[in-house]
Design an enzyme around this catalytic site. Structure first.
Site, PDB file in Angstrom:
ATOM      1  N   LEU A  63      17.615 -49.374 -15.345  1.00 36.42           N
ATOM      2  CA  LEU A  63      18.047 -50.230 -16.091  1.00 36.42           C
ATOM      3  C   LEU A  63      16.857 -51.174 -16.362  1.00 36.42           C
ATOM      4  O   LEU A  63      16.153 -51.508 -15.719  1.00 36.42           O
ATOM      5  CB  LEU A  63      19.262 -51.214 -15.809  1.00 36.42           C
ATOM      6  N   ASP A  64      16.841 -51.673 -17.567  1.00 35.39           N
ATOM      7  CA  ASP A  64      15.736 -52.787 -18.019  1.00 35.39           C
ATOM      8  C   ASP A  64      15.972 -54.005 -17.190  1.00 35.39           C
ATOM      9  O   ASP A  64      17.188 -54.256 -16.759  1.00 35.39           O
ATOM     10  CB  ASP A  64      15.784 -53.030 -19.462  1.00 35.39           C
ATOM     11  N   MET A  65      14.994 -54.761 -16.991  1.00 34.92           N
ATOM     12  CA  MET A  65      15.095 -55.880 -16.294  1.00 34.92           C
ATOM     13  C   MET A  65      16.191 -56.905 -16.903  1.00 34.92           C
ATOM     14  O   MET A  65      17.031 -57.505 -16.007  1.00 34.92           O
ATOM     15  CB  MET A  65      13.910 -56.673 -16.153  1.00 34.92           C
ATOM     16  N   THR A  67      18.736 -56.185 -18.643  1.00 35.16           N
ATOM     17  CA  THR A  67      20.224 -55.575 -18.744  1.00 35.16           C
ATOM     18  C   THR A  67      20.888 -55.327 -17.312  1.00 35.16           C
ATOM     19  O   THR A  67      20.233 -55.401 -16.452  1.00 35.16           O
ATOM     20  CB  THR A  67      20.006 -53.773 -19.023  1.00 35.16           C
ATOM     21  N   ARG A 164      18.188 -50.898 -27.661  1.00 32.44           N
ATOM     22  CA  ARG A 164      17.671 -51.977 -28.231  1.00 32.44           C
ATOM     23  C   ARG A 164      17.069 -51.718 -29.542  1.00 32.44           C
ATOM     24  O   ARG A 164      17.074 -52.570 -30.565  1.00 32.44           O
ATOM     25  CB  ARG A 164      16.848 -52.602 -27.277  1.00 32.44           C
TER      26      ARG A 164
END
Length: 225
Positions: A63-65, A67, A164
């Protein structure tokens, strides 16, 4: 693009949603890297934290930082191999909740736009119809007002920053997005309003169908935590 002022939350150290002998499901906090960065000050990560408690744990997906939400780690190599294959073959189910800028004109829709790294501005991604890799997202509006909408996002593919960039492409950037939101959307929340709320897969060893749900820490007109 460097990570500026990296200060991941310290509590909870990590939040366990489910754990057995083969895997562990975590509710990752916003602001915490999934894996360590290259710089020493970016070593703190979900992977590092979980391995301190479960030394055999390995990351299966990311997961993105910014998120938050559900992520599964394997606790042995056979489980890692089988889970990785399941993600690769799209045999998992995932859904996200997001607060986005503006009022959506429809109740549901799909975004089918190919994505590629915006190399001069990395890690940003962008739509590229000639060189981009296929990317598909389904969305459903949960509730909306004049200023913002709460949407459920279901990615079919798993491209970097897919949700995004796809929401940005239809004029509804995710609130609090430091990479893609315009000034008003960025100012509307102190963190990225994107949360991995549901994760489903077949247990690699027991073959049991597992589905996990984790409520988002934000709602419409409610400042993110």
């Amino acid at each position: 693009m460097a990570i500026l002022n990296y200060a991941p939350p310290r509590y909870p150290y990590f939040e366990t949603v489910y754990q057995d002998d083969d895997l562990i499901v975590i509710n990752k906090a916003s602001g915490l890297l999934t894996v360590p960065g290259k710089a020493l000050e970016h070593k703190d990560s979900l992977q590092l934290r979980v391995k301190r408690v479960y030394p055999t744990a390995t990351i299966v997906h990311r997961l993105d930082m910014a998120t938050s939400g559900l992520i599964v780690l394997a606790l042995n190599m056979d489980t890692h191999r089988k889970l990785s294959k399941a993600f690769e073959l799209r045999q998992t189910s995932k859904s996200y909740l997001a607060r986005v800028y503006g009022q959506l004109s429809q109740s549901t829709g799909s975004i089918d736009l190919p994505l590629i790294c915006d190399w001069p501005n990395r890690p940003k991604q962008m739509v590229d119809h000639e060189r981009g890799k296929s990317a598909l997202t389904h969305w459903r509006c949960v509730v909306s007002d004049n200023d913002e909408s709460l949407v459920e996002l279901t990615p079919v593919t798993g491209r970097s920053h897919q949700l995004r960039v796809h929401m940005l492409s239809i004029g509804h950037p995710i609130l609090g997005d430091r990479l893609y939101a315009h000034e008003d959307a960025l100012a509307a929340a102190s963190r990225l309003q994107l949360h991995a709320q549901s994760l489903g897969f077949t247990h690699p060893q027991t073959e049991q169908a597992l589905v996990f749900d984790c409520p988002a820490p934000f709602s419409l007109k409610c400042e993110g935590k």
